[in-house]
Design an enzyme around this catalytic site. Structure first.
Site, mmCIF file in Angstrom:
data_model
loop_
_atom_site.group_PDB
_atom_site.id
_atom_site.type_symbol
_atom_site.label_atom_id
_atom_site.label_comp_id
_atom_site.label_asym_id
_atom_site.label_seq_id
_atom_site.Cartn_x
_atom_site.Cartn_y
_atom_site.Cartn_z
ATOM 1 N N LYS A 238 21.663 -12.702 68.709
ATOM 2 C CA LYS A 238 20.664 -12.818 67.678
ATOM 3 C C LYS A 238 19.284 -12.845 68.006
ATOM 4 N N ASP B 291 29.991 -1.009 56.714
ATOM 5 C CA ASP B 291 29.355 -1.553 57.895
ATOM 6 C C ASP B 291 27.987 -1.478 58.248
ATOM 7 N N ILE B 292 27.298 -2.300 58.610
ATOM 8 C CA ILE B 292 25.870 -2.147 58.955
ATOM 9 C C ILE B 292 25.783 -1.141 60.061
ATOM 10 N N VAL C 36 36.872 -33.390 67.948
ATOM 11 C CA VAL C 36 35.216 -33.558 68.131
ATOM 12 C C VAL C 36 35.110 -33.046 69.494
ATOM 13 N N TYR D 239 26.517 -15.550 71.175
ATOM 14 C CA TYR D 239 25.988 -15.336 69.738
ATOM 15 C C TYR D 239 24.339 -15.546 69.621
ATOM 16 N N SER D 240 23.958 -16.479 70.440
ATOM 17 C CA SER D 240 22.449 -16.735 70.098
ATOM 18 C C SER D 240 21.668 -15.597 70.991
ATOM 19 N N ILE E 245 26.538 -17.920 53.791
ATOM 20 C CA ILE E 245 24.989 -18.163 53.182
ATOM 21 C C ILE E 245 24.598 -16.978 52.376
ATOM 22 N N ASN F 17 23.619 -24.749 58.355
ATOM 23 C CA ASN F 17 23.509 -24.838 57.163
ATOM 24 C C ASN F 17 25.002 -25.654 56.804
ATOM 25 N N ASP G 80 35.061 -30.129 75.640
ATOM 26 C CA ASP G 80 33.777 -29.362 75.184
ATOM 27 C C ASP G 80 33.725 -27.874 75.318
ATOM 28 N N ARG G 81 33.005 -27.560 74.080
ATOM 29 C CA ARG G 81 32.565 -25.866 74.082
ATOM 30 C C ARG G 81 31.882 -25.632 75.521
ATOM 31 N N THR H 71 18.488 -17.639 63.244
ATOM 32 C CA THR H 71 18.904 -18.811 63.794
ATOM 33 C C THR H 71 18.078 -19.756 64.797
ATOM 34 N N ASP H 72 18.116 -21.219 64.699
ATOM 35 C CA ASP H 72 17.541 -21.794 65.546
ATOM 36 C C ASP H 72 18.085 -21.937 66.881
ATOM 37 N N GLU H 73 19.163 -21.404 66.978
ATOM 38 C CA GLU H 73 20.044 -21.459 68.414
ATOM 39 C C GLU H 73 19.253 -20.394 69.399
HETATM 40 P P1 NAD Z 1 29.419 -15.672 58.172
HETATM 41 O O1 NAD Z 1 29.921 -15.460 59.165
HETATM 42 O O2 NAD Z 1 29.778 -16.695 56.796
HETATM 43 O O3 NAD Z 1 29.145 -14.384 57.146
HETATM 44 C C1 NAD Z 1 28.852 -12.923 57.884
HETATM 45 C C2 NAD Z 1 28.866 -11.955 56.819
HETATM 46 O O4 NAD Z 1 28.724 -10.525 57.300
HETATM 47 C C3 NAD Z 1 30.410 -11.917 56.393
HETATM 48 O O5 NAD Z 1 30.634 -11.727 55.091
HETATM 49 C C4 NAD Z 1 31.013 -10.609 57.051
HETATM 50 O O6 NAD Z 1 32.091 -10.005 56.478
HETATM 51 C C5 NAD Z 1 29.717 -9.901 57.247
HETATM 52 N N1 NAD Z 1 29.602 -8.846 58.402
HETATM 53 C C6 NAD Z 1 29.939 -9.091 59.455
HETATM 54 N N2 NAD Z 1 29.688 -7.838 60.295
HETATM 55 C C7 NAD Z 1 29.312 -6.995 59.646
HETATM 56 C C8 NAD Z 1 28.981 -5.504 59.637
HETATM 57 N N3 NAD Z 1 29.255 -5.045 60.839
HETATM 58 N N4 NAD Z 1 28.503 -4.990 58.701
HETATM 59 C C9 NAD Z 1 28.707 -5.510 57.354
HETATM 60 N N5 NAD Z 1 28.827 -6.746 57.125
HETATM 61 C C10 NAD Z 1 29.362 -7.518 58.297
HETATM 62 O O7 NAD Z 1 27.782 -16.018 58.348
HETATM 63 P P2 NAD Z 1 26.930 -17.124 57.573
HETATM 64 O O8 NAD Z 1 27.177 -18.260 58.202
HETATM 65 O O9 NAD Z 1 26.834 -16.755 56.373
HETATM 66 O O10 NAD Z 1 25.341 -16.407 58.397
HETATM 67 C C11 NAD Z 1 24.774 -15.645 57.689
HETATM 68 C C12 NAD Z 1 23.333 -15.391 58.709
HETATM 69 O O11 NAD Z 1 22.706 -16.650 58.861
HETATM 70 C C13 NAD Z 1 23.742 -14.910 59.973
HETATM 71 O O12 NAD Z 1 22.892 -13.856 60.323
HETATM 72 C C14 NAD Z 1 23.576 -16.087 60.940
HETATM 73 O O13 NAD Z 1 23.062 -15.704 62.190
HETATM 74 C C15 NAD Z 1 22.655 -16.717 60.270
HETATM 75 N N6 NAD Z 1 22.377 -18.359 60.215
HETATM 76 C C16 NAD Z 1 23.691 -18.887 59.718
HETATM 77 C C17 NAD Z 1 23.248 -20.405 59.839
HETATM 78 C C18 NAD Z 1 24.609 -21.213 59.631
HETATM 79 O O14 NAD Z 1 24.658 -22.464 59.674
HETATM 80 N N7 NAD Z 1 25.685 -20.938 59.193
HETATM 81 C C19 NAD Z 1 22.239 -21.156 60.351
HETATM 82 C C20 NAD Z 1 21.246 -20.221 60.503
HETATM 83 C C21 NAD Z 1 21.343 -18.906 60.407
HETATM 84 O O1 DAU Z 2 21.955 -23.697 64.225
HETATM 85 C C1 DAU Z 2 22.550 -22.829 63.456
HETATM 86 C C2 DAU Z 2 23.894 -22.506 63.802
HETATM 87 O O2 DAU Z 2 24.706 -23.136 63.121
HETATM 88 C C3 DAU Z 2 24.171 -20.669 63.205
HETATM 89 O O3 DAU Z 2 23.252 -20.208 63.813
HETATM 90 C C4 DAU Z 2 25.681 -20.460 63.415
HETATM 91 O O4 DAU Z 2 26.020 -19.153 62.706
HETATM 92 C C5 DAU Z 2 26.414 -21.737 62.810
HETATM 93 O O5 DAU Z 2 27.928 -21.305 63.177
HETATM 94 C C6 DAU Z 2 26.224 -22.965 63.445
HETATM 95 O O6 DAU Z 2 26.644 -23.082 64.898
HETATM 96 P P1 DAU Z 2 27.104 -24.185 65.305
HETATM 97 O O7 DAU Z 2 27.650 -23.895 66.637
HETATM 98 O O8 DAU Z 2 26.001 -25.382 65.521
HETATM 99 O O9 DAU Z 2 28.153 -24.665 64.018
HETATM 100 P P2 DAU Z 2 29.561 -25.486 64.206
HETATM 101 O O10 DAU Z 2 29.841 -25.741 62.948
HETATM 102 O O11 DAU Z 2 30.492 -24.358 64.903
HETATM 103 O O12 DAU Z 2 29.427 -26.586 65.069
HETATM 104 C C7 DAU Z 2 28.580 -27.615 64.569
HETATM 105 C C8 DAU Z 2 28.907 -28.631 65.994
HETATM 106 O O13 DAU Z 2 29.975 -29.378 65.894
HETATM 107 C C9 DAU Z 2 28.545 -28.232 67.388
HETATM 108 O O14 DAU Z 2 27.874 -29.011 68.068
HETATM 109 C C10 DAU Z 2 29.994 -28.017 67.948
HETATM 110 C C11 DAU Z 2 30.616 -29.119 67.155
HETATM 111 N N1 DAU Z 2 32.124 -28.701 66.877
HETATM 112 C C12 DAU Z 2 32.394 -27.786 66.159
HETATM 113 C C13 DAU Z 2 33.681 -27.647 65.822
HETATM 114 C C14 DAU Z 2 34.104 -26.240 65.159
HETATM 115 C C15 DAU Z 2 32.980 -29.714 67.228
HETATM 116 O O15 DAU Z 2 32.823 -31.065 67.770
HETATM 117 N N2 DAU Z 2 34.244 -29.712 66.607
HETATM 118 C C16 DAU Z 2 34.858 -28.348 66.092
HETATM 119 O O16 DAU Z 2 35.938 -28.365 65.803
#
Ligand code: NAD
Ligand code: DAU
Length: 366
Positions: free
Chosen positions: A175, A72-73, A227, A171-172, A25, A201, A302-303, A145-147
């Protein structure tokens, strides 16, 4: 200087520090911002973990007003020096460990980066904001995140900004901890913070281990489509470009101290989403090892602690800030599948030994 943005007046160009700008993102946001506000300066701070990829930003580094810093942050000295050296006025904080499955395998990195890292960043920003005499236009935007709200039952109302926090994964939970710290910095110190909680996203530059890219790539390779559980879990999908425009709206027009939920009104069951992806791949991919690709769908273990349903009520950002998503799930998925088909050179190098080891750990005996 007067600049016009979305019908609002911008009073000055901005200098942004984007943490995690080499991730999924964050990189989309850097592209969005550099294209929308070419007069702004963007400084990316990213540690380049397994999820960070500097190549993603390479085309921009050549032409935009962009600086990339690998760091690193959690490193206070690096963060403080950058804030001062670049005269940052806006922090867009994306850096995080973001994958639920990895947080189950190893939660330590999640607490370190998401909790300690966010603390380091927000505290450094507060000290710097104080040293600058607390300018009112400074912003610290925390991307969350919504999580953090936990899991919904089938008939529960969607998450709003007042839904109590109930995180269920490491994770959640990490966050949620970071959200609370940022919130406290507004209430205690008056630091102009903003928090957004967004749903799932998808789109370009999505790391291969997440659901949508994983399914696209496995279909191309003729590998099983894993799945989890019964496939009935629901996620509320948002195209990443729409997330970026929402962040723009909040950075420019959001009220400091407030939280805004962001979502696409696209609740889809995982199994239905996988079928949609299979149909798109069957239509758009010239060659596939297995057709129709839904023959590859395989239900696996399942996860642990798998949240059943997420859904976002985005009324606040829509009514107060006038934001609307531009993509439907159909248009966004079609664009995303096409992108993965035409950008193999981006994702193929990411299927590294580390990726294969992770894959084996999660999916063997699943
Ligand atoms: P991502 O895992 O793709 O990217 C994370 C980035 O942060 C990477 O480039 C990584 O190198 C960098 N990073 C990790 N640890 C670090 C550190 N200690 N210092 C500096 N950089 C570091 O994540 P994303 O999916 O792009 O998500 C970005 C943000 O959005 C996150 O905070 C996540 O919680 C939030 N978010 C993600 C989603 C989603 O669906 N992916 C949805 C809602 C919110
Ligand atoms: O809701 C926002 C979150 O969405 C973000 O905060 C996270 O950073 C982002 O990774 C994402 O989390 P999810 O766990 O929802 O995303 P993921 O793509 O891992 O999984 C989406 C759904 O699909 C979830 O219900 C688990 C399921 N899944 C995932 C994988 C990787 C499967 O069924 N099979 C799989 O192999």
């Amino acid at each position: 200087m007067t600049l016009v943005d979305h019908g609002q007046t911008r009073t000055r160009p901005r200098t942004l520090l984007v943490t995690g700008g080499a991730g999924f993102i964050g990189a989309n946001f850097v592209y969005y911002w550099c294209e929308t506000y070419p007069g702004d300066r963007v400084v990316v701070l990213d540690a380049l973990t397994y999820a960070g990829n500097r190549q993603t930003l390479a085309p921009l580094e050549e032409k935009a007003n962009l600086r990339f810093v690998q760091g690193d942050i959690c490193d206070r000295a690096v963060v403080s020096a950058l804030l001062e050296e670049e005269a940052i006025d806006t922090v867009a904080h994306f850096a995080a460990e973001s994958h639920v499955d990895r947080s189950i395998l190893g939660p330590d990195a999640f607490v370190r980066t998401n909790v300690n890292g966010t603390f380091t960043l927000v505290e450094a920003f507060r000290q710097y904001w104080n040293a600058c005499n607390q300018p009112t236009h400074f912003r610290f935007h925390h991307v969350s995140t919504d999580e953090v709200y936990g899991s919904l039952g089938a008939d529960d109302p969607a998450f709003s900004e007042t839904t109590p926090y109930a995180p269920n994964s490491p994770y959640s939970a990490s966050k949620a901890g970071s959200d609370h710290l940022v919130r406290a910095y507004y209430h205690t110190y008056g630091l102009p913070t903003l928090i957004t909680n967004c749903s799932n996203n998808y789109g370009p530059y999505h790391f291969p281990e997440k659901l949508i890219p994983l399914m696209c790539i496995n279909i191309l390779m003729g590998k099983p489509l894993p799945v989890y559980g019964d496939g009935q879990n629901i996620r509320d999908w948002l195209y990443v470009g729409d997330h970026c425009s929402a962040l723009d709206a909040v950075i420019h027009r959001g009220t400091p101290g407030e939280t805004y939920n962001i979502g696409g009104n696209n609740e889809v069951k995982n199994i239905d989403l996988v079928h949609m992806l299979c149909a798109l791949m069957d239509e758009l991919a010239p060659e596939l090892p297995v057709r129709p690709s839904n023959k590859l769908i395989t239900f696996v273990k399942d996860r642990a602690g798998h949240d059943r349903r997420y859904a976002i009520n985005a009324t606040k950002i829509t009514s107060e800030l006038g934001w609307q998503p531009a993509q439907t799930i159909e248009s966004g998925l079609r664009h995303t599948v096409s992108w993965f088909l035409t950008n193999c050179e981006w994702w193929q190098p990411l299927l590294s030994d580390e990726y294969q080891a992770y894959y084996a750990q999660v999916y063997t005996n699943a």
